[in-house]
Motif scaffolding. Structure first.
Motif, PDB file in Angstrom:
ATOM      1  N   ASP A 134       0.847  -1.189   0.000  1.00  0.00           N
ATOM      2  CA  ASP A 134       0.000   0.000   0.000  1.00  0.00           C
ATOM      3  C   ASP A 134       0.887   1.244   0.000  1.00  0.00           C
ATOM      4  O   ASP A 134       1.577   1.533   0.985  1.00  0.00           O
ATOM      5  N   ARG A 135       0.852   1.981  -1.095  1.00  0.00           N
ATOM      6  CA  ARG A 135       1.744   3.136  -1.251  1.00  0.00           C
ATOM      7  C   ARG A 135       1.381   4.311  -0.351  1.00  0.00           C
ATOM      8  O   ARG A 135       2.096   5.315  -0.327  1.00  0.00           O
ATOM      9  N   ILE A 136       0.306   4.192   0.411  1.00  0.00           N
ATOM     10  CA  ILE A 136      -0.001   5.254   1.368  1.00  0.00           C
ATOM     11  C   ILE A 136       1.117   5.358   2.400  1.00  0.00           C
ATOM     12  O   ILE A 136       1.364   6.435   2.964  1.00  0.00           O
ATOM     13  N   THR A 141       5.520   8.661   4.650  1.00  0.00           N
ATOM     14  CA  THR A 141       6.951   8.931   4.845  1.00  0.00           C
ATOM     15  C   THR A 141       7.312  10.317   4.325  1.00  0.00           C
ATOM     16  O   THR A 141       8.089  11.058   4.949  1.00  0.00           O
ATOM     17  N   ARG A 142       6.737  10.693   3.184  1.00  0.00           N
ATOM     18  CA  ARG A 142       6.994  12.031   2.643  1.00  0.00           C
ATOM     19  C   ARG A 142       6.480  13.107   3.603  1.00  0.00           C
ATOM     20  O   ARG A 142       7.111  14.159   3.768  1.00  0.00           O
ATOM     21  N   LEU A 143       5.342  12.837   4.221  1.00  0.00           N
ATOM     22  CA  LEU A 143       4.823  13.793   5.205  1.00  0.00           C
ATOM     23  C   LEU A 143       5.795  13.956   6.371  1.00  0.00           C
ATOM     24  O   LEU A 143       5.997  15.070   6.877  1.00  0.00           O
ATOM     25  N   HIS A 182      -3.531  16.764   6.346  1.00  0.00           N
ATOM     26  CA  HIS A 182      -3.342  16.237   4.992  1.00  0.00           C
ATOM     27  C   HIS A 182      -3.211  14.713   5.030  1.00  0.00           C
ATOM     28  O   HIS A 182      -3.802  13.998   4.208  1.00  0.00           O
ATOM     29  N   GLY A 183      -2.427  14.228   5.988  1.00  0.00           N
ATOM     30  CA  GLY A 183      -2.212  12.786   6.085  1.00  0.00           C
ATOM     31  C   GLY A 183      -3.492  12.030   6.381  1.00  0.00           C
ATOM     32  O   GLY A 183      -3.776  10.995   5.760  1.00  0.00           O
ATOM     33  N   ALA A 184      -4.273  12.542   7.331  1.00  0.00           N
ATOM     34  CA  ALA A 184      -5.539  11.886   7.678  1.00  0.00           C
ATOM     35  C   ALA A 184      -6.492  11.891   6.489  1.00  0.00           C
ATOM     36  O   ALA A 184      -7.185  10.900   6.221  1.00  0.00           O
ATOM     37  N   PHE A 185      -6.513  13.009   5.769  1.00  0.00           N
ATOM     38  CA  PHE A 185      -7.389  13.103   4.594  1.00  0.00           C
ATOM     39  C   PHE A 185      -6.980  12.089   3.527  1.00  0.00           C
ATOM     40  O   PHE A 185      -7.825  11.391   2.956  1.00  0.00           O
ATOM     41  N   ALA A 215      15.837  11.815  -1.262  1.00  0.00           N
ATOM     42  CA  ALA A 215      17.107  11.503  -0.595  1.00  0.00           C
ATOM     43  C   ALA A 215      18.300  12.165  -1.270  1.00  0.00           C
ATOM     44  O   ALA A 215      19.322  12.435  -0.629  1.00  0.00           O
ATOM     45  N   SER A 216      18.162  12.455  -2.570  1.00  0.00           N
ATOM     46  CA  SER A 216      19.261  13.106  -3.293  1.00  0.00           C
ATOM     47  C   SER A 216      19.170  14.623  -3.241  1.00  0.00           C
ATOM     48  O   SER A 216      19.990  15.322  -3.837  1.00  0.00           O
ATOM     49  N   GLY A 217      18.153  15.122  -2.537  1.00  0.00           N
ATOM     50  CA  GLY A 217      17.993  16.564  -2.414  1.00  0.00           C
ATOM     51  C   GLY A 217      17.216  17.198  -3.547  1.00  0.00           C
ATOM     52  O   GLY A 217      17.057  18.426  -3.592  1.00  0.00           O
ATOM     53  N   GLN A 218      16.707  16.373  -4.472  1.00  0.00           N
ATOM     54  CA  GLN A 218      15.950  16.894  -5.604  1.00  0.00           C
ATOM     55  C   GLN A 218      14.507  17.187  -5.185  1.00  0.00           C
ATOM     56  O   GLN A 218      13.879  16.404  -4.475  1.00  0.00           O
TER      57      GLN A 218
END
Length: 376
Positions: A134-136, A141-143, A182-185, A215-218
């Motif tokens: 599940d990509r959620i 993780t991005r959050l 945002h995460g909960a939504f 991770a590469s700063g992009q």
């Protein structure tokens, strides 16, 4: 044929010697007929067992549709029996012979046999972002990365000479609260359901416009195009491509069944089994049949399949619906000319829904039903 009887007195006696060859021939024919009937019964039981094994295998293929192939025949049989028992109304002259009842029985067990070709990742897609996982979780993780960046920015700003620590702290906490919201939504949007409002779709797109550094700063968009497309699925958890894949199961069902050398008494099994996704207005699939082109048993199959799906407690993208919720949805389908209005009336007035519910639904699904609310 135990012995001869006197035609006048009824007394048991011996057969005339001249009749013995005829009697022996008749006895032999009777024995052959009995053996043939026993063999036919065994073949019939073997066929039924084989069909049920296939249906059980399809149900076992996914934990989310387990039992569907076994429950649809129950509803179809109940509805057919109610039609046969009708003494008035549009079904007063309807009748099914023993062979026709068996034909419907076999068709209902095989109505989803084409799902043996459907990939598990489609059948088992429990959330919109699910693939191998599940990509959620990736989104969450991005959050966390955005929260980390917000904290770093806050701490840097707080160490600057003359910094307003209280104001900066308030801004930081507000940012964390916004990200949590945002995460909960997104977690809720990921679950799927019967309907997704346009406002929710707009919010997904707004969140997608945020950026984060990998991770590469992009700098990257917060959500990829594929993630946005999947999160904006309006109904269920399948996107258009996946929906096409799963819809193809009915095409495969028809193709598979049409290859079988059914006897005359079962020749309509492919039609009955293959018609449960057709709609009376011609907008169904796979053949786009209209009500006039669909047999009554095929229309019964459609109602059985829909009611089971609505009330099923094992679907990944929705909770089990109550009787009133399910019947309300089906009443809308009647108004939209998707299912047969007279059969739906019989389904209600004949108590089919209630008998099925008492045997197969969870107690919390069985609420008070006023059938007048669903009859136009």
């Amino acid at each position: 044929l135990i012995n001869a009887r006197d035609a006048k007195t009824g007394e048991v006696g011996a057969f005339d010697v001249d009749l013995q060859p005829i009697i022996e021939a008749l006895a032999s024919q009777a024995a052959v007929a009995l053996d043939n009937q026993l063999l036919l019964d065994k073949q019939r039981k073997l066929l039924e067992s084989f069909i049920q094994v296939i249906a059980s295998a399809i149900d076992a293929k996914s934990p989310y549709t387990g039992g569907h192939c076994q429950r649809v025949p129950v509803i179809a049989e109940m509805l057919a029996a109610a039609a046969c028992d009708s003494e008035s109304g549009p079904f007063r002259d309807f009748a099914l012979s023993e062979d026709e009842q068996y034909e419907l029985y076999i068709a209902s067990w095989l109505h989803d046999c084409g799902k043996v070709t459907t990939p598990e990742y489609v059948v088992d897609k429990a959330t919109k972002l699910e693939t191998i996982y599940d990509r959620i979780e990736t989104v969450k993780t991005r959050l966390e990365v955005l929260k980390r960046d917000a904290e770093i920015a806050y701490l840097k700003a707080a160490t600057e000479p003359g910094a307003d620590a209280e104001s900066l702290r308030a801004e930081f906490e507000a940012r964390l609260a916004e990200l949590d919201d945002h995460g909960a939504f997104l977690e809720n949007a990921n679950l799927g359901g019967e309907f997704m409002a346009d406002e929710m779709i707009e919010r997904v797109q707004e969140i997608a416009a945020l950026s984060w550094r990998d991770a590469s700063g992009q700098e990257q968009p917060f959500l990829s195009e594929n993630e946005v497309d999947n999160l904006c699925i309006k109904r269920g958890t399948l996107n258009d491509e996946e929906r096409e894949v799963i819809n193809n199961h009915i095409v495969m069902t028809i193709e598979m069944l049409e290859q079988l050398p059914f006897p005359k008494t079962l020749v309509r099994v492919p039609e009955f089994a293959g018609g449960h996704h057709e709609k009376l207005d011609g907008t169904g699939y796979p053949q786009g049949l209209t009500g006039e082109q669909m047999s009554l048993p095929a229309r019964m199959m459609a109602i059985a399949d829909i009611f089971e799906a609505l009330t099923a407690a094992d679907r990944p993208y929705k909770k089990a619906k109550t009787l009133t919720e399910s019947l309300r949805i089906m009443s809308f389908m009647v108004k939209d000319q998707h299912i047969d209005a007279e059969l739906f009336r019989l389904f209600l007035e004949g108590g089919v829904y209630q008998r099925y519910a008492e045997a197969h639904l969870l107690p919390e699904q069985i609420d008070d039903v006023s059938i007048a609310d669903y009859l136009g």
